[in-house]
Structure formats: C-alpha cells, structure tokens
Design a protein around this motif. Structure first.
Motif, mmCIF file in Angstrom:
data_model
loop_
_atom_site.group_PDB
_atom_site.id
_atom_site.type_symbol
_atom_site.label_atom_id
_atom_site.label_comp_id
_atom_site.label_asym_id
_atom_site.label_seq_id
_atom_site.Cartn_x
_atom_site.Cartn_y
_atom_site.Cartn_z
ATOM 1 N N GLN A 12 1.072 -1.236 -0.078
ATOM 2 C CA GLN A 12 0.074 0.003 0.053
ATOM 3 C C GLN A 12 0.690 1.333 -0.076
ATOM 4 O OE1 GLN A 12 -2.513 -0.431 3.381
ATOM 5 N NE2 GLN A 12 -3.881 -2.070 2.267
ATOM 6 N N ARG A 13 1.902 1.253 0.732
ATOM 7 C CA ARG A 13 2.732 2.657 0.770
ATOM 8 C C ARG A 13 3.480 2.651 -0.504
ATOM 9 N NH1 ARG A 13 8.109 2.456 4.755
ATOM 10 N NH2 ARG A 13 8.084 0.485 4.004
ATOM 11 N N VAL A 14 4.085 1.708 -1.238
ATOM 12 C CA VAL A 14 4.378 2.029 -2.475
ATOM 13 C C VAL A 14 3.472 2.177 -3.570
ATOM 14 C CG1 VAL A 14 6.018 0.779 -4.159
ATOM 15 C CG2 VAL A 14 6.413 0.051 -1.917
ATOM 16 N N LEU A 15 2.352 1.399 -3.587
ATOM 17 C CA LEU A 15 1.433 1.854 -4.555
ATOM 18 C C LEU A 15 0.629 3.180 -4.445
ATOM 19 C CD1 LEU A 15 -0.135 -1.706 -4.964
ATOM 20 C CD2 LEU A 15 1.453 -0.388 -6.766
ATOM 21 N N ALA A 16 0.748 3.737 -3.122
ATOM 22 C CA ALA A 16 0.313 4.984 -3.147
ATOM 23 C C ALA A 16 1.276 6.062 -3.768
ATOM 24 C CB ALA A 16 0.355 5.281 -1.623
ATOM 25 N N MET A 17 2.424 5.884 -4.062
ATOM 26 C CA MET A 17 3.169 6.753 -4.957
ATOM 27 C C MET A 17 3.052 6.739 -6.292
ATOM 28 S SD MET A 17 5.004 8.011 -2.750
ATOM 29 C CE MET A 17 6.179 9.014 -3.516
ATOM 30 N N PHE A 26 2.956 -2.153 -18.304
ATOM 31 C CA PHE A 26 3.390 -2.155 -17.080
ATOM 32 C C PHE A 26 3.544 -0.802 -16.203
ATOM 33 C CE2 PHE A 26 4.872 -5.932 -19.105
ATOM 34 C CZ PHE A 26 4.581 -7.015 -18.260
ATOM 35 N N ALA A 27 3.775 -0.802 -15.019
ATOM 36 C CA ALA A 27 4.087 0.169 -14.334
ATOM 37 C C ALA A 27 4.997 -0.011 -13.170
ATOM 38 C CB ALA A 27 2.804 0.931 -13.659
ATOM 39 N N ALA A 28 5.940 0.769 -12.719
ATOM 40 C CA ALA A 28 6.937 0.443 -11.929
ATOM 41 C C ALA A 28 7.005 1.400 -10.661
ATOM 42 C CB ALA A 28 8.401 0.490 -12.345
ATOM 43 N N HIS A 29 6.463 1.120 -9.605
ATOM 44 C CA HIS A 29 6.502 1.891 -8.279
ATOM 45 C C HIS A 29 7.607 1.818 -7.421
ATOM 46 C CE1 HIS A 29 2.190 2.913 -9.148
ATOM 47 N NE2 HIS A 29 2.116 1.699 -9.676
ATOM 48 N N HIS A 30 8.098 2.841 -6.949
ATOM 49 C CA HIS A 30 9.287 2.787 -5.955
ATOM 50 C C HIS A 30 9.184 3.786 -4.730
ATOM 51 C CE1 HIS A 30 13.440 4.300 -5.110
ATOM 52 N NE2 HIS A 30 13.611 3.161 -4.835
ATOM 53 N N VAL A 31 9.733 3.411 -3.690
ATOM 54 C CA VAL A 31 9.595 4.130 -2.479
ATOM 55 C C VAL A 31 11.145 3.926 -1.784
ATOM 56 C CG1 VAL A 31 8.951 4.326 0.062
ATOM 57 C CG2 VAL A 31 7.158 4.109 -1.934
ATOM 58 N N GLN A 75 19.062 -0.167 2.279
ATOM 59 C CA GLN A 75 20.398 -0.932 1.538
ATOM 60 C C GLN A 75 19.732 -2.093 0.962
ATOM 61 O OE1 GLN A 75 23.348 -1.670 4.341
ATOM 62 N NE2 GLN A 75 23.732 0.455 4.494
ATOM 63 N N GLY A 76 19.662 -2.352 -0.583
ATOM 64 C CA GLY A 76 19.186 -3.454 -0.956
ATOM 65 C C GLY A 76 17.789 -3.183 -1.644
ATOM 66 N N GLN A 77 17.091 -3.901 -2.386
ATOM 67 C CA GLN A 77 16.251 -3.691 -2.970
ATOM 68 C C GLN A 77 15.195 -4.912 -2.629
ATOM 69 O OE1 GLN A 77 17.901 -4.284 -6.789
ATOM 70 N NE2 GLN A 77 17.812 -1.963 -7.096
ATOM 71 N N TRP A 78 13.832 -4.443 -2.712
ATOM 72 C CA TRP A 78 12.800 -5.686 -2.286
ATOM 73 C C TRP A 78 11.569 -5.505 -3.490
ATOM 74 C CZ3 TRP A 78 15.356 -2.720 1.267
ATOM 75 C CH2 TRP A 78 15.881 -3.221 2.296
ATOM 76 N N LEU A 79 11.179 -6.329 -3.935
ATOM 77 C CA LEU A 79 10.250 -6.461 -4.850
ATOM 78 C C LEU A 79 8.801 -6.884 -4.633
ATOM 79 C CD1 LEU A 79 9.609 -6.368 -8.081
ATOM 80 C CD2 LEU A 79 10.776 -8.448 -8.418
ATOM 81 N N GLY A 80 7.720 -6.405 -5.087
ATOM 82 C CA GLY A 80 6.549 -6.791 -5.212
ATOM 83 C C GLY A 80 5.980 -6.780 -6.505
ATOM 84 N N LEU A 81 5.155 -7.738 -6.559
ATOM 85 C CA LEU A 81 4.616 -8.187 -8.022
ATOM 86 C C LEU A 81 3.098 -7.948 -7.784
ATOM 87 C CD1 LEU A 81 6.527 -11.084 -9.174
ATOM 88 C CD2 LEU A 81 7.222 -8.630 -9.612
ATOM 89 N N LEU A 116 12.085 -0.108 -2.107
ATOM 90 C CA LEU A 116 11.020 -1.152 -2.273
ATOM 91 C C LEU A 116 10.500 -0.564 -3.710
ATOM 92 C CD1 LEU A 116 8.797 -0.534 1.018
ATOM 93 C CD2 LEU A 116 10.597 -2.358 0.566
ATOM 94 N N TRP A 117 10.303 -1.747 -4.548
ATOM 95 C CA TRP A 117 9.741 -1.495 -5.748
ATOM 96 C C TRP A 117 8.683 -2.619 -5.968
ATOM 97 C CZ3 TRP A 117 11.731 1.228 -9.688
ATOM 98 C CH2 TRP A 117 12.898 2.092 -9.538
ATOM 99 N N VAL A 118 7.346 -1.895 -6.575
ATOM 100 C CA VAL A 118 6.555 -2.897 -7.177
ATOM 101 C C VAL A 118 5.983 -2.677 -8.417
ATOM 102 C CG1 VAL A 118 3.922 -3.061 -7.050
ATOM 103 C CG2 VAL A 118 5.218 -2.685 -4.874
ATOM 104 N N LEU A 119 6.322 -3.994 -9.324
ATOM 105 C CA LEU A 119 5.847 -3.932 -10.582
ATOM 106 C C LEU A 119 4.662 -4.244 -10.806
ATOM 107 C CD1 LEU A 119 9.157 -5.514 -12.106
ATOM 108 C CD2 LEU A 119 8.662 -3.155 -11.758
ATOM 109 N N ARG A 120 3.648 -3.704 -11.563
ATOM 110 C CA ARG A 120 2.303 -3.864 -11.855
ATOM 111 C C ARG A 120 1.893 -4.103 -13.220
ATOM 112 N NH1 ARG A 120 -1.830 0.135 -12.323
ATOM 113 N NH2 ARG A 120 -0.325 1.650 -12.020
ATOM 114 N N LEU A 121 1.121 -5.029 -13.552
ATOM 115 C CA LEU A 121 0.582 -5.238 -14.880
ATOM 116 C C LEU A 121 -0.756 -4.417 -14.913
ATOM 117 C CD1 LEU A 121 0.635 -6.735 -17.518
ATOM 118 C CD2 LEU A 121 -0.895 -8.358 -16.375
ATOM 119 N N LYS A 122 -0.661 -3.391 -15.682
ATOM 120 C CA LYS A 122 -1.705 -2.567 -15.833
ATOM 121 C C LYS A 122 -2.719 -2.484 -16.888
ATOM 122 C CE LYS A 122 0.547 1.118 -18.015
ATOM 123 N NZ LYS A 122 0.037 2.365 -18.447
ATOM 124 N N ALA A 123 -2.176 -3.248 -17.803
ATOM 125 C CA ALA A 123 -3.324 -3.672 -19.255
ATOM 126 C C ALA A 123 -2.743 -4.924 -19.638
ATOM 127 C CB ALA A 123 -3.074 -2.712 -20.277
#
Length: 158
Positions: A12-17, A26-31, A75-81, A116-123
C-alpha cells in the motif's frame, strides 16, 4: 539479490506513490525505504492482585517519551509483483509474467536505486496477437517491455 515484499502495508505504501515509469502494459512504483517490521506482540502478564487496588497511572507525558529513531537508509532492493486476473485470465499467463518480472529485476536491479519496488501489470496483452497463454512471443514481448520500463526507472529523476 532482490528480496520480496511480504506485508500488505508495504504494498500500500509503494502503490500510493505515482509510478516512477510506465509502459504500455506495466508500471513501476518505487519508495526509497526499507520494508516495515511487524510489531512484536506484547506478552500478557496475569496478575494475582485484585482489580480494586490502586487505579492505573496516567500515561507518560509526550516530552518524557523516547525519541523515535530515524528510519535507516535503505540498503538493497525488495520487489513486489501485482498481476491481476483482470488483465491475465489464465494462471499460465500470470506465472509467465511474474517469472519475467523477477528475471528482469534480477538482471537490471543493479542500476536501480535501493528501496521498495512494485511492478504492476496495468493492461492486458492482446489475445488476438498472443493466442497461446504461455507462448514464446508473449514471453519475449513481456521481457522486452520490462527491460525498457526498468531502464527508464533507472534514469535519474528530474
């Protein structure tokens, strides 16, 4: 190595951005933050005293509370799909797209900022063009578009 986002609060925190970059599908969200840590449950202490004893004291004054520690630099990356059924009806297609998202993030992740990264299929992908849900052309199209998406996301923000 890229970690996984597990808590819905982090999603929720990442997708709010607003999206850091977008493509056709696709869309890429980042915090730039670390994943949240769940609060430790407090142990319940059972008292043998009667409840008619002394009344509980007031909570401490705000000035007496310890200062909150600032959040450490990520430090580092975290991915959500996020691959909704609305855009990929068959599980074969959703799994193929998720595998491509993870693979592209693992290969292009070094160029991306930490956080934090969230990759989202938008179409959805066109079913007339990609008739088979697990086809090689669909795999290649998703991979190419994700590479482009993350290259744009890696570019410095203005």
């Amino acid at each position: 190595m890229v970690g996984r986002i597990l808590r819905s609060a982090d999603f929720q925190r990442v997708l709010a951005m607003p999206p850091r970059s977008r493509s056709t599908h696709f869309a890429a969200h980042h915090v730039p933050a670390c994943p949240s840590v769940p609060a430790k449950p407090q142990r319940q202490v059972i008292s043998t005293e009667l409840s008619t004893g002394d009344a509980p004291s007031c909570p401490p004054a705000v000035d007496d509370l310890p200062a909150a520690a600032p959040e450490p630099a990520p430090q580092g990356q975290w991915l959500g799909l996020v691959v909704p059924k609305k855009h990929a009806r068959r599980a074969v297609t959703r799994n193929l797209i998720k595998r491509q998202m993870r693979a592209v993030m693992a290969s292009a992740g070094a160029a991306l900022p930490a956080g934090l990264w969230v990759l989202r299929l938008k179409a959805p992908f066109d079913r007339q063009v990609f008739t088979s849900p697990g086809s090689v052309p669909l795999l290649q199209a998703a991979r190419d578009e994700l590479h482009l998406l993350l290259q744009r996301a890696a570019a410095p923000r203005r």
